[in-house]
Enzyme design. Sequence first.
Site, PDB file in Angstrom:
ATOM      1  N   LEU A  64       0.826  -1.199   0.000  1.00 22.94           N
ATOM      2  CA  LEU A  64       0.000   0.000   0.000  1.00 22.94           C
ATOM      3  C   LEU A  64       0.864   1.254   0.000  1.00 22.94           C
ATOM      4  O   LEU A  64       0.368   2.361  -0.070  1.00 22.94           O
ATOM      5  CB  LEU A  64      -0.940  -0.038   1.207  1.00 22.94           C
ATOM      6  CG  LEU A  64      -1.799  -1.321   1.259  1.00 22.94           C
ATOM      7  CD1 LEU A  64      -2.555  -1.432   2.565  1.00 22.94           C
ATOM      8  CD2 LEU A  64      -2.755  -1.384   0.073  1.00 22.94           C
ATOM      9  N   ASP A 306      -0.616  -9.585  -4.972  1.00 26.07           N
ATOM     10  CA  ASP A 306       0.755  -9.073  -4.977  1.00 26.07           C
ATOM     11  C   ASP A 306       0.779  -7.666  -5.572  1.00 26.07           C
ATOM     12  O   ASP A 306       1.634  -7.321  -6.389  1.00 26.07           O
ATOM     13  CB  ASP A 306       1.713  -9.999  -5.725  1.00 26.07           C
ATOM     14  CG  ASP A 306       3.166  -9.577  -5.507  1.00 26.07           C
ATOM     15  OD1 ASP A 306       3.464  -9.048  -4.426  1.00 26.07           O
ATOM     16  OD2 ASP A 306       3.989  -9.748  -6.420  1.00 26.07           O
ATOM     17  N   HIS A 310       3.013   1.617  -8.762  1.00 23.05           N
ATOM     18  CA  HIS A 310       4.188   2.453  -9.034  1.00 23.05           C
ATOM     19  C   HIS A 310       3.758   3.743  -9.715  1.00 23.05           C
ATOM     20  O   HIS A 310       2.699   3.790 -10.339  1.00 23.05           O
ATOM     21  CB  HIS A 310       5.142   1.739  -9.985  1.00 23.05           C
ATOM     22  CG  HIS A 310       5.901   0.613  -9.357  1.00 23.05           C
ATOM     23  ND1 HIS A 310       6.818   0.809  -8.357  1.00 23.05           N
ATOM     24  CD2 HIS A 310       5.884  -0.714  -9.595  1.00 23.05           C
ATOM     25  CE1 HIS A 310       7.336  -0.368  -8.005  1.00 23.05           C
ATOM     26  NE2 HIS A 310       6.778  -1.304  -8.730  1.00 23.05           N
TER      27      HIS A 310
END
Lengths: 427, 325
Positions: A64, A306, A310
Site C-alpha cells: 500500500l 501481490d 508504481h
Amino acid sequence: MNVLITGGRVIDPANGVDQTQDLFIRDGKIAGFDDTTREIAVDKTLDARGLVVCPGLVDLQARLREPGEEHKATLDTELVAAVAGGITTICCPPDTDPVIDTPAMVQMIRQRAEEIGLTQVLPVGALTRSLAGEQLTDMAALRDAGCLALGNAENTIDNTLVMRRAMQYATTFDLTVFLNALDPWLKGNGCVHEGEVSTRLGLPVIPEAAETVALARELALIETTGARGHITQLSCARSVTQLADAKERDLAVTAAVSAHHLHLSEQDIGEFDTRCHVIPPLRSLTDREGLRQGLADGVIEAICSDHQPHGFDAKLAPFSESAPGIAGLETLLSLTLKLVDEDVLKLPKAVAALTANPARILGIDTGQLSIGARADLCVFDPNKQWQVDAEKLRSNGTNTPFDGRSLPGVVRWTLVSGEVVFAHDKK
Amino acid sequence: MTSSVQFDTNGNLRHFLTIEGLSREALVEILDAAESFISIGERQIRKVPILRGRTLVNLFFEDSTRTRTTFEIAAKRLSADVINLNPARLSTNKGERILDTIRTLEAMHTDIFVIRDNASGTSHLVAKHVPSHVHIVNAGDGRHAHPTQAMLDMFTIRQHKDDFTKLRVAIVGDILHSRVARSQIHALKILGVPDIRVIGPRTLLPTEIEKMGVTPLCELDEGLQDVDVIMMLRLQLERMEGQLIPSAQEYFRQYGLTAERVQRAAPDAVVMHPGPINRGLEIASEVADGKRSLILEQVTNGIAVRMSIMAKLMAGQRGPEEGKE
C-alpha cells in the site's frame, strides 16, 4: 442498520454453502438467511438477482506504499481501489519505510486504515529487525499490537540459523511465518525467468532453482521446528511438487500464488514489456500450468494480488532497471473468475481461494458467512465482462499488463461491517 | 516474436534495433547497397549527399571508440552532421534520464540517434517513445543485440563465401553475455545457414539456446570440425568473477583459437572477431594476424554497412517513390 440482500447466489465455501437465498445483516453482522429474515425491519435492500454474494476478499499480499513511498500511493488511494475490487481484508508486507518491526508501526497502520474505514488492513510484522536478517524482532509485542503473521518480505534471511531461530521463536507465540522463497545468490541481479525468453532478449536470469532451493530450506526448517509457515508466492511447477510432498507429510505449510502468475508467462514480456517485470518472475507456460494444477488440486490454497503500485515513470526504463511489480487490486477477482471460464476451477473453489482459504491461513473469522460473523461481503456479476483501462483504475498504480484486456466479473457492491463501502454505478 | 517497434505502419524499416524479425530480402538489400558504398570509401572524395542537412547523434552510454568511430565516419560520408555524446552514467532513474536526454536532443531536430547502453532493451525503450520522424539505430544494448555488427559480419562472409545455405558456422566463446552472438545467430538463420554451432563452457552457454536454431557444443575441437566460418567472441575476463571460467590460462587451453585448432576447420575456413581482440585469451596472435583472418576487413566493411543501414532508414521516411531513386 439492517441490510437485506435478496435473490443472490450465496457462495460461502467455509460453510459449504452454494445456493440462491436472501441474506440479512443486522448491526454489521450476518444475521440470517431466507425465511428467518422476513419479519425484521429492513433499512436497505440490495437486489442481487443474477449476482453472486460471497465473503469479502482476503488479499494476503498487497503493498500500500504507506509509510515511506507516498509518492507512489497511500492508504487513501489504495483502499478505495481495494473495495472496488471486492477486497475487504489486506495483509501488507513489512517492507515499508520505516519497516513494520515495532508495535508502534503496527498500530499506526491499523489506525490509519480504521480511520479510512474501508478495507481492514492487517500488517505483517517483520521477522527480523529492519528486515536485516540478523536480529529477531520483539515478536510477542508485535503479536500483542495485532500482528497475526510475521515475515521478512523480499529481504531474504540468508543465515539459515537465524531463520531457524526466527521460526522457533515465532511458533512460541503462535504466529504464522510468511516466507518468500527466493535464494539471494541464485537470484543475484536477475530479472526474468531463465529460459527461452531470457536467452533471446539477453536479460539477467532468476533460475527456477532460486525458488526451489530456498523452498527446500524453508520446508526442512518448518518440518524440524514445527513452525506454521505460509509461502507468500510460488512461481514454478516444481515448487508445487515440493509443496505437495511436504503436505503429504503433514507439514503445517500453506501457499499462495499471485493472480498474474496464473495468467501470464515469460512469453508475455515480448519486446521488453516492463509491465511484465515482476519478482518472482513470470516463468514458462509449463510452470503456469503447474501453478494452475496446484491450485485445482488444493496444494496452493490462496490467490493474492501481490499488488505493487508504481508511479508512471517506474516502468519507463530498460527492463532490468524498471521497478518490478503489478498493480493488481482491481483485477484480482476478475483474473480468478477467468480461471473459472477457462475450466481450471469451479466457481466455489475460486471463491474459496480468495476468501475462506486466506482467512484460514491468517486465523481470522472473516472470509465466511456464518451467522454472527462480521458482514464483510462482495457482491459481483460473474457474467459481465469489463475492459481494463489502466488510466481509469482507482489505484494510484496504472502499471498493469492487463491493460486493454477484457475480463469477466464486475463488483456491484462491497460491504464492510454491513456498510456499503463501494457501489458500482449502473450504466 | 518479431520486432514490431522497428517498422512503420507501411512496413518500412524505421529503426534498426534487432535482426530478429527482419526478412531475408531486407538483409540482402542492406548487403547489396553496402557493396555500392564500399566504392565510396575508395574514391578521392568520400562523400555522398544522402543525409545532407540531417543530424545524427551518437549517444553512447557505454564507451566504445571503435563502433562510435565507424558510425561517425559512415554518417559523415553520407554528409550528415554528427554529434558525439558520452553521457555520464547514473544508475538511478536511468530510463527517465535517457528519455529526457533524447527529448532534449529531439527538440534540437535530431534525425538519427545511434544508441549504445549496457542494459538490454534500451534502444527498444527509446524507439517506443520518439516521434515518427526520428530514427533509432541500436549500436549495442546489453546482452541483447548488436545488429549492425552482425550485418557487417554477414557482409564480410558474403565477400568470401558464395552461398549462405551451404555454410557451417561456429560461434565461439562467451555466448551468454554476447549481444554480437545473438544478432549473428538471427542473421545467419535468416540468410539460410543450415549449421550454426555455439561453442563454450556450460557456464557461458545460455539455457535453451537451441531454441534459436543452433547447436550448443562444449568441445572446441569437435565444434570446429569442417566449419567454413569461425566467429570468435571477445571474452571479458572481469565479468567471469573467477566462477564462469576459473582463469585465463584454462580458458585459452580449452577455448583459445590456435593455428592447430583452425586445421580442424574446412581448408578455406575464415576467422572473424568483432574486436577488440584479446591476444592469448580467446585467440592466438598467429591466427588473428594470419591469412585466414578477416578481422581488419570487418572493420573496413563496418563503415559501408552502417552507411547502407542509415540510408535505408531514411529512404523509408522519404516515402516509396523517392526511396527508389
